[in-house]
Write a protein that holds these residues in place. Structure first.
Motif, PDB file in Angstrom:
ATOM      1  N   ASN A   2     -10.151  -1.209  13.465  1.00 49.93           N
ATOM      2  CA  ASN A   2      -9.617  -1.941  12.011  1.00 49.93           C
ATOM      3  C   ASN A   2      -9.700  -0.938  11.092  1.00 49.93           C
ATOM      4  N   ILE A   3     -10.305   0.235  10.860  1.00 49.87           N
ATOM      5  CA  ILE A   3     -10.078   0.964   9.824  1.00 49.87           C
ATOM      6  C   ILE A   3      -8.758   1.743   9.737  1.00 49.87           C
ATOM      7  N   ILE A   4      -8.590   2.221  10.962  1.00 50.95           N
ATOM      8  CA  ILE A   4      -7.137   2.789  11.317  1.00 50.95           C
ATOM      9  C   ILE A   4      -5.935   1.746  10.868  1.00 50.95           C
ATOM     10  N   SER A   5      -6.029   0.466  11.325  1.00 47.75           N
ATOM     11  CA  SER A   5      -4.972  -0.152  11.113  1.00 47.75           C
ATOM     12  C   SER A   5      -4.878  -0.710   9.746  1.00 47.75           C
ATOM     13  N   ALA A   6      -6.176  -0.839   8.737  1.00 51.81           N
ATOM     14  CA  ALA A   6      -6.172  -1.045   7.438  1.00 51.81           C
ATOM     15  C   ALA A   6      -5.357   0.072   6.864  1.00 51.81           C
ATOM     16  N   ILE A   7      -5.502   1.241   7.229  1.00 48.16           N
ATOM     17  CA  ILE A   7      -5.205   2.541   6.378  1.00 48.16           C
ATOM     18  C   ILE A   7      -3.658   2.598   6.688  1.00 48.16           C
ATOM     19  N   ILE A   8      -3.215   2.569   7.836  1.00 47.96           N
ATOM     20  CA  ILE A   8      -1.638   2.584   7.912  1.00 47.96           C
ATOM     21  C   ILE A   8      -0.986   1.528   7.313  1.00 47.96           C
ATOM     22  N   ILE A   9      -1.467   0.379   7.612  1.00 51.44           N
ATOM     23  CA  ILE A   9      -0.597  -0.727   7.097  1.00 51.44           C
ATOM     24  C   ILE A   9      -0.759  -0.769   5.615  1.00 51.44           C
ATOM     25  N   GLY A  10      -1.742  -0.464   5.324  1.00 51.85           N
ATOM     26  CA  GLY A  10      -2.101  -0.536   3.650  1.00 51.85           C
ATOM     27  C   GLY A  10      -0.942   0.432   2.997  1.00 51.85           C
ATOM     28  N   GLY A  11      -1.050   1.533   3.455  1.00 54.76           N
ATOM     29  CA  GLY A  11      -0.367   2.565   2.847  1.00 54.76           C
ATOM     30  C   GLY A  11       1.235   2.450   3.130  1.00 54.76           C
ATOM     31  N   LEU A  12       1.524   1.875   4.003  1.00 57.22           N
ATOM     32  CA  LEU A  12       2.846   1.427   4.431  1.00 57.22           C
ATOM     33  C   LEU A  12       3.255   0.190   3.267  1.00 57.22           C
ATOM     34  N   ALA A  13       2.537  -0.878   3.357  1.00 54.08           N
ATOM     35  CA  ALA A  13       2.559  -1.973   2.527  1.00 54.08           C
ATOM     36  C   ALA A  13       2.987  -1.559   0.996  1.00 54.08           C
ATOM     37  N   TYR A  14       2.031  -0.752   0.518  1.00 55.63           N
ATOM     38  CA  TYR A  14       2.232   0.020  -0.969  1.00 55.63           C
ATOM     39  C   TYR A  14       3.567   0.481  -0.823  1.00 55.63           C
ATOM     40  N   ARG A  15       4.100   1.290  -0.323  1.00 54.21           N
ATOM     41  CA  ARG A  15       5.368   1.806  -0.607  1.00 54.21           C
ATOM     42  C   ARG A  15       6.313   0.930  -0.494  1.00 54.21           C
ATOM     43  N   LEU A  16       6.387   0.055   0.493  1.00 56.85           N
ATOM     44  CA  LEU A  16       7.225  -0.988   0.759  1.00 56.85           C
ATOM     45  C   LEU A  16       7.283  -1.998  -0.530  1.00 56.85           C
ATOM     46  N   LEU A  17       6.174  -2.291  -1.131  1.00 57.82           N
ATOM     47  CA  LEU A  17       5.977  -3.181  -2.181  1.00 57.82           C
ATOM     48  C   LEU A  17       6.555  -2.616  -3.496  1.00 57.82           C
ATOM     49  N   GLU A  18       6.257  -1.342  -3.624  1.00 55.49           N
ATOM     50  CA  GLU A  18       6.902  -0.825  -4.719  1.00 55.49           C
ATOM     51  C   GLU A  18       8.359  -0.784  -4.822  1.00 55.49           C
ATOM     52  N   ILE A  19       8.928  -0.721  -3.777  1.00 59.99           N
ATOM     53  CA  ILE A  19      10.556  -0.866  -3.683  1.00 59.99           C
ATOM     54  C   ILE A  19      10.984  -2.325  -4.151  1.00 59.99           C
ATOM     55  N   ILE A  20      10.175  -3.305  -3.318  1.00 57.77           N
ATOM     56  CA  ILE A  20      10.478  -4.821  -3.651  1.00 57.77           C
ATOM     57  C   ILE A  20      10.024  -5.201  -5.099  1.00 57.77           C
ATOM     58  N   LEU A  21       8.979  -4.680  -5.583  1.00 59.76           N
ATOM     59  CA  LEU A  21       8.560  -5.587  -6.738  1.00 59.76           C
ATOM     60  C   LEU A  21       8.926  -4.766  -7.883  1.00 59.76           C
TER      61      LEU A  21
END
Ligand SMILES: Nc1nc2c(ncn2[C@@H]2O[C@H](COP(=O)(O)OP(=O)(O)OP(=O)(O)O)[C@@H](O)[C@H]2O)c(=O)[nH]1
Ligand SMILES: [Mg+2]
Ligand SMILES: [Zn+2]
Ligand SMILES: [Zn+2]
Lengths: 236, 656
Positions: free
Chosen positions: B637-656
């Motif tokens: 759980n921790i690993i997937s949260a860290i990976i996906i959270g980091g990716l989501a942050y970078r992606l969202l920065e572009i979209i929003l």
């Protein structure tokens, strides 16, 4: 393939049917061989790609290994049938005798035996199902014909037999026999699918999904993998 | 205590007319727990799908001058030992020897239910038959002759409609009568071939005097069936009996050309079928509403729509109704809201402020969102739709190494992971239970829904919150596939009874909703308030900064969140709501759009949803699967949260 290799594959097959993976201890007990020699043999078999072996996770058969194990079991059980049904040898004795003979029976002889015995589906001493044959040559016309129609239909020898995943919505059938391990078989029997029971198919889910049967005024959902092994006689 | 002294004690009790033990046994989903709850006032889980009760439950009841203890057993179809529930029930009935067993039957599936009754008779248990769901049987045009049934089985029969409490008084009356009076039991004789061999073996067992807790006839039958447990047990006392039983069963399988356990099952069914056809009349009935519903919900097009509707509708409903109610409540509360949020000043006022915020957040979230959610969940559970959804989704579930039935615990996981993981016991093997539990740790439970709503739904609109859910469902599928590859073993197939649809009983549904809500209000609410006060005090005293700073490479650099979230994530391990409540407490405002940017809110919600199972979930994982599995799941759980959270942050920065 030596005789003892066949015995090993057979043992791994039998154990992994009951417990998913076969541990070295279990194999050594089943064959009454010292664990050290079991390990050695398993490594040898793994090299030839008959088994997947890991010291900690136990042993499983590869496709190649499974084929040989099934083949040996088939020969064993056909021989049991022959010894018992034709030669009228006592039930208690057929198993040992068959264990001796299974390794020397040629594939040709196996085929002929199968034809001669009219394609039996279970062995006499423990009711275990005889694995389907894997014929490639056309010496047994009936077998070849069956073979063309797909594996799950091989081994059926009565007329009108069909596995229930092939039935359509609303069709009726009478349970003829069920293949599978003791556990699944017991569960299906408990739920009312005893031989001779009349069932109807209410629904077949698309995309390889399960079927819903009406049996003894209850509704039962059965996954496709299991439905394939339940054979019925069709009634109109 | 040996079993002998116990039976003496019990018979003494009988004379004094004081204590009695009644066990409820029967097939799955026949209404045992409804009866149990009605009799004892307990809160056992009820729903229209098989396998809710997994451990035995105890309650008590006073009747006339008896103090009766009632045991609710898991529903089973036979006494083989292939599943845990079967072992639980078999051991209980054979070894604890209750004074009477009430065998609850679904009257509309009489024949299949009698198959189990015959096994109870083989066990020589003192029996009362409770033919429940008579209303459903009537609707299906079935009329049952009580007297004929009593005569055929030699056991008293009571007709009941448990959900309305009908017939329960007579049921207890007749149970007490069986328990206290010495009634003669009728012997059931099977077909000649089988019967003679059972008798031969029974006699042998009796002459050999192997002292076992089970009745001899039952052992004889189990030996013929080749029941591994019993064979092992008897072998340890007398190998001779086992040898002879082997020969006898060989003889039988030669005669019938079937394995012996199949012959025994066929025999029981033949008997059950004979009784059914003499005691039950089946009238023609028109296609009932329940049948039509069945047709639609398993249809190859509509069925999928409905299945997806159930899976997503539960969340949508929570949103829509919750949002509406939450608006009303916060308006109502606004008049007591302090004008200035306090983050500095005297410590007492800081703490008071924390208490207040914790309370407001609790009231505005728990009541409007959690109550409607649990209400609809109870309706869905009680209607019978869950087994249809399981049927339709079977092939999808196979893609993650499970079968359709696993969908039921997953949907229960929307409520709370703990009971959901508990109900994974409906799966057949440990591997499947483990895979299902792993998937459940990613399912948005009520606590996580609150965090998503409080962080994202309120400030950025429901679309973003729903997007998070959609992402989560996709993740469950992908991670489930990975887990399936990692955990070794084979998958089993689906075998599941589908019971008829029922109109959810209002009393059952409202009681269930209340039981679940109550546990949140009384247990979790105080934690909210205290926790929130503590966080605010610690923050005001500047005690949190060192920890937050230590975690900042992860929180600030990789996930792009404010440093303080480090501490929130740690608190969130206890209960996920603390991430939200802590943020409110620390920033001293319920408007989080100031301290957080939209991207940060979404990232935080996503991480909060995935990063670790909460404490009570970890505890149940340890209890059910051991340390190793619980740790691996948490780390995954921790690993997937860290990976996906980091990716989501970078992606969202572009979209929003
Ligand atoms: N119409 C009707 N429904 C009933 C009656 N008794 C029980 N039910 C419903 O049947 C369903 C199953 O009831 P439970 O008490 O949970 O069944 P159980 O036997 O405890 O089931 P397991 O614990 O899963 O083995 C619920 O949806 C009940 O509301 C009845 O007499 N009439
Ligand atoms: Mg129950
Ligand atoms: Zn054999
Ligand atoms: Zn052939």
């Amino acid at each position: 393939m030596t005789r003892s290799m066949e015995d090993y594959l057979k043992a791994v097959h039998k154990i992994s049917r009951e417990e998913e993976v076969a541990s070295t201890t279990k194999i050594s007990k089943a064959l009454r061989v010292a664990p050290a020699s079991v390990t050695e043999m398993l490594k040898k078999l793994a090299e030839k790609d008959y088994v997947k072996y890991s010291p900690y996770h136990g042993t499983t058969l590869t496709k190649k290994g499974l084929k040989i194990a099934e083949k040996t079991a088939r020969k064993h059980r056909l021989l049991e049938r022959f010894l018992h049904d034709v030669l009228k040898i006592d039930k208690i004795k057929v198993h040992e005798q068959a264990c001796e003979m299974e390794h020397t029976l040629s594939d040709d002889a196996e085929e002929s035996l199968c034809r001669f015995l009219k394609h039996p589906d279970s062995c006499p001493d423990d009711g275990k199902i005889i694995p389907p044959c894997d014929l490639k040559i056309s010496s047994c016309a009936e077998c070849v014909q069956l073979h063309k129609r797909g594996l799950e239909e091989v081994g059926k020898h009565k007329q009108n037999l069909i596995s229930i995943n092939k039935l359509k919505d609303g069709q009726f059938g009478k349970i003829s026999f069920i293949r599978g391990g003791h556990k699944v078989l017991q569960r299906l029997l408990d739920m009312g699918l005893t031989p001779g029971t009349r069932i109807s198919v209410l629904r077949v889910a698309p995309l390889g999904g399960p079927v819903v049967l009406a049996v003894r005024s209850s509704k039962l959902a059965i996954g496709k993998g299991i439905a394939k092994k339940v054979f019925v006689e069709i009634e109109e | 205590m040996s079993c002998h002294s116990e039976s003496i004690e019990k018979s003494n009790n009988r004379k004094n007319g004081e204590k009695l033990t009644i066990a409820l046994a029967g097939n799955a989903n026949v209404g045992k727990s409804v009866i149990f709850n009605q009799l004892t006032g307990s809160n056992q889980i009820i729903g229209n799908w098989p396998g809710k009760t997994v451990d035995r439950a105890e309650g008590s009841l006073c009747f006339e001058n008896y103090e009766i203890s009632v045991i609710d057993l898991p529903g089973i179809y036979s006494f083989s030992t292939f599943s845990l529930e079967e072992v639980v029930s078999r051991e209980y009935i054979a070894k604890e020897k209750p004074d009477v067993v009430i065998n609850v039957l679904d009257a509309s599936v009489l024949e299949r239910n009698l198959f189990f009754t015959l096994q109870l008779i083989e066990m020589n248990a003192p029996l009362v038959l409770c033919l429940n769901q008579i209303d459903i049987a009537k609707k299906k045009g079935m009329i049952i002759d009580k007297q004929k049934l009593e005569k055929a089985l030699g056991v008293p029969v009571v007709l009941t409609i448990a959900t309305r409490g009908e017939g329960l008084y007579e049921l207890i009356e007749s149970a007490v009568k069986v328990a206290t009076e010495n009634t003669k039991r009728k012997k059931i004789n099977y077909h000649n071939d089988l019967e003679t061999r059972i008798e031969k073996l029974t006699q042998l067992i009796e002459t050999e005097k192997i002292d076992l807790e089970y009745p001899s006839r039952w052992i004889a039958i189990k030996l013929l069936e080749g029941d591994t447990e019993i064979v092992k047990l008897v072998k340890s006392k007398s190998a001779k009996i086992v040898d002879i039983s082997y020969i006898l069963s060989q003889e039988l399988s030669t005669i019938h050309d079937e394995p012996c356990f199949s012959i025994v099952a066929s025999e029981r069914y033949a008997y059950a079928s004979m009784i059914t056809s003499s005691a039950m009349k089946q009238n023609e009935v028109k296609n009932t509403f329940s049948e039509k519903l069945d047709w639609v919900t398993t249809h190859k097009v509509f069925g999928y729509f409905i299945a997806i509707g159930v899976i997503t509708g539960l969340l949508l409903w929570t949103f829509i109704v919750g949002d509406f109610l939450s608006g009303l409540i916060s308006e109502g509360l606004s008049f007591i809201e302090p004008l200035d949020p306090q983050v500095s000043g005297p410590i007492v006022s800081v703490i008071w402020n924390g208490v207040f915020n914790g309370f407001v957040a609790g009231v505005t979230l728990v009541i409007p969102f959690v109550i409607p959610f649990y209400f609809l969940l109870a309706m869905i559970e009680d209607s019978g739709i869950l087994t249809r959804v399981a049927f339709m989704m079977d092939s999808v579930m196979h893609k993650i190494g499970l079968h359709g039935k696993a969908l039921i615990p997953l949907i229960l996981g929307y409520g709370c992971s703990v009971p959901a993981i508990h109900s994974c016991k409906i799966m057949e093997s440990r591997r499947e239970r483990l895979l299902a539990a792993f998937a459940i740790t990613f399912v948005p439970c009520a606590a996580r829904t609150l965090v998503i709503l409080g962080l994202v739904g309120v400030f950025l609109g429901p679309i973003w919150a729903l997007t998070l859910y959609a992402v989560d469902l996709i993740l469950i599928f992908l991670l489930g596939r990975i887990a399936m590859k990692v955990v070794p073993g084979k998958s089993t197939g689906l075998i599941m009874e589908m019971h008829s649809f029922k109109v959810p009983s209002l009393s059952v549904v409202s009681k269930q909703t209340w039981t679940r809500t109550k546990s949140i209000i009384f247990m979790v609410f105080p934690i909210y308030i205290i926790g929130s006060a503590i966080v605010q005090a610690l923050y005001a005293l500047d005690l949190l900064t060192p920890i937050s700073n230590a975690m900042s490479p992860l929180t600030v650099t990789w996930l792009g969140l404010p440093a303080i979230t480090g501490i929130l994530l740690i608190l969130g391990v206890v209960r996920k709501e603390f991430i939200l409540l802590g943020a409110v407490a620390v920033f001293g405002t319920t408007n989080l759009l100031g301290p957080f940017s939209p991207v940060q809110l979404i990232t935080l919600a996503l991480v909060a949803m995935l990063y670790i199972p909460c404490l009570s979930t970890i505890i149940i994982l340890i209890k059910e699967f051991g340390w190793k599995a619980a740790t691996s799941i948490s780390i995954a759980n921790i690993i997937s949260a860290i990976i996906i959270g980091g990716l989501a942050y970078r992606l969202l920065e572009i979209i929003l």
